[in-house]
Design a protein around this motif. Structure first.
Motif, PDB file in Angstrom:
ATOM      1  N   ASP A 210      -2.243  -1.190  -4.392  1.00 28.29           N
ATOM      2  CA  ASP A 210      -1.298  -1.957  -5.213  1.00 28.29           C
ATOM      3  C   ASP A 210      -0.917  -3.271  -4.527  1.00 28.29           C
ATOM      4  OD1 ASP A 210      -1.354   0.034  -7.092  1.00 28.29           O
ATOM      5  OD2 ASP A 210       0.565   0.936  -6.505  1.00 28.29           O
TER       6      ASP A 210
ATOM      7  N   LYS B  21      -3.892  -5.698  -4.643  1.00 25.71           N
ATOM      8  CA  LYS B  21      -4.168  -6.164  -6.013  1.00 25.71           C
ATOM      9  C   LYS B  21      -3.126  -7.181  -6.486  1.00 25.71           C
ATOM     10  CE  LYS B  21      -3.353  -3.300  -9.321  1.00 25.71           C
ATOM     11  NZ  LYS B  21      -3.429  -2.139 -10.231  1.00 25.71           N
ATOM     12  N   HIS B  22      -1.877  -6.940  -6.173  1.00 26.10           N
ATOM     13  CA  HIS B  22      -0.801  -7.791  -6.700  1.00 26.10           C
ATOM     14  C   HIS B  22      -0.491  -8.995  -5.799  1.00 26.10           C
ATOM     15  CE1 HIS B  22      -0.064  -5.045  -9.953  1.00 26.10           C
ATOM     16  NE2 HIS B  22       0.221  -4.042  -9.131  1.00 26.10           N
ATOM     17  N   ASN B  23      -0.687  -8.852  -4.492  1.00 22.57           N
ATOM     18  CA  ASN B  23      -0.162  -9.869  -3.561  1.00 22.57           C
ATOM     19  C   ASN B  23      -1.211 -10.598  -2.722  1.00 22.57           C
ATOM     20  OD1 ASN B  23       2.252  -8.929  -4.506  1.00 22.57           O
ATOM     21  ND2 ASN B  23       2.856  -7.897  -2.606  1.00 22.57           N
TER      22      ASN B  23
ATOM     23  N   LYS C 229       3.092 -10.559   1.129  1.00 25.12           N
ATOM     24  CA  LYS C 229       2.173 -11.208   0.197  1.00 25.12           C
ATOM     25  C   LYS C 229       1.407 -12.287   0.948  1.00 25.12           C
ATOM     26  CE  LYS C 229       5.639 -14.486  -1.519  1.00 25.12           C
ATOM     27  NZ  LYS C 229       6.332 -14.998  -2.719  1.00 25.12           N
TER      28      LYS C 229
END
Length: 389
Positions: free
Chosen positions: A329, A332-334, A296
């Motif tokens: 993914d 987008k998330h991290n 991240k």
């Protein structure tokens, strides 16, 4: 100021505008982009500077004459008219290279190089009863002959020698390493200037990281090169060359950002660190043994992410669609507040990233047609729709 003359910088397809911008910023005059090349005007000192500094040039040619040809005999006769002793000593060495687009002459580039070699050797034999030797690896003079589709032949001296992508820092590579000129071109195409953090999350042998750090630090691309072809020319000005080299070195700066790479393979991390050390950039680049999909963003502020993920032709993956979905993914998330770029030839797999591209640039990687794509990642990044492809 020295006498100005026309030069040609050869580049990769898709990097012509980037190279044009580099040349203008360096101070070139009359910059004109073509296909895989950019014409410009400068003096001898600028030729030295272009070879030392340019990131997206493969070689710098100095045209010495242009003439129209009808056939092979015509080419030979015109080559015999050149006063070769101005450029080469009879006891020196030379090499020739030819490219041809004209239907009136055989398209075999090896034949064209041989024809040029014969003409130069015969010129010296007729005038001095002696011939210079051919040396493919380290000639005193490298002659480039290009015939366009209309039959115009341009004879140039190659001022670079070995391709300028051979920076001199890369000691070790992994499978399918990216060309240094292409890596630098991607960094410049992304708009990265060194004012943001930079991450290569699948860094391999660290070529993209090194090129990005050199941009951030304003380090001349070929400062680690051992030699350039012009250093063996009869009119080489060593004092001028070192003065220009010193002036470029004085403009090197410390980056105001973090530059880091990840790789899941310990062997890749080891090779990356060896190459970074070879480029004298250890204090500016950190490489970590991390799988990007488990990572991240841990740096504060705007960040450029740029990478060259595996794609079908380069490296085999069992589940390419799942791999690209995981890229999307993870971003987008991290990785909020980031700009992500990557290059791929697998256009179908791109659809599985699941994010909307904000830019798509066509570019070649070797003989592969690729897309260099951009994703703006912020909280609540929009999912892509089918119309985005």
């Amino acid at each position: 100021m020295g006498v100005n003359f026309k030069m040609v910088a050869i580049t990769l397809q898709g990097l012509e505008e980037v190279l044009s911008n580099e040349l203008k910023q360096l101070g070139a005059q009359d910059v004109k982009a073509g296909v895989r090349m950019v014409e410009f005007v400068g003096d001898e000192g600028f030729m030295y500077k272009a070879n030392l500094y340019l990131r997206t040039a493969i070689r710098i040619l100095k045209p010495i004459i242009k003439f129209k040809v009808k056939n092979e005999d015509d080419l030979y006769k015109n080559l015999l008219k050149i006063r070769w002793e101005k450029y080469l000593d009879v006891r020196g060495t030379f090499a020739t290279k030819g490219t041809n687009q004209f239907s009136g002459i055989t398209s075999n580039t090896h034949y064209l190089a041989l024809k040029t070699k014969d003409a130069i050797a015969d010129y010296f034999k007729a005038k001095y009863d002696a011939r210079p030797d051919v040396d493919i690896k380290h000639p005193d003079l490298k002659v480039n002959v290009h015939i366009d589709r209309y039959g115009f032949c341009t004879v140039s001296l190659d001022s670079s020698g070995d391709s300028l992508h051979k920076r001199g820092y890369r000691m070790n590579t992994n499978l399918a390493p990216i060309n240094e000129v292409l890596a630098a071109g991607l960094v410049l195409l992304s708009g990265y200037t060194g004012e943001q953090n930079f991450i290569d999350p699948m860094c391999g042998s660290a070529t993209i990281l090194i090129e990005a750090a050199m941009v951030a630090c304003n380090i001349p691309a070929n400062i680690n090169r051992k030699e350039f072809a012009f250093e063996k020319w009869k009119d080489y000005d060593e004092n001028l060359f070192f003065a220009i080299q010193d002036s470029l070195i004085k403009k090197i700066r410390d980056p105001q950002c973090k530059i880091m790479g990840f790789d899941k393979a310990p062997s890749a991390v080891r090779k990356a660190n060896e190459n970074i050390a070879s480029a004298n950039l250890e204090e500016f680049i950190g490489v970590h043994h991390i799988n990007f999909f488990n990572s991240k963003k841990e740096v504060f502020g705007p960040t450029t992410i740029l990478f060259n993920p595996p794609y079908g032709e380069r490296l085999k993956l069992d589940d390419i669609e799942g791999f690209y979905k995981s890229i999307g993914d993870t971003l987008k998330h991290n990785y909020h507040n980031s700009t992500a770029w990557f290059i791929t030839s697998d256009i179908e797999a791109l659809k599985h990233v699941g994010l909307r591209t904000s830019r798509r640039i066509a570019i070649k990687n070797s003989d592969l047609d690729c897309k260099f794509v951009k994703y703006d990642i912020y909280e609540g990044s929009k999912k892509a729709s089918k119309n985005d492809y």
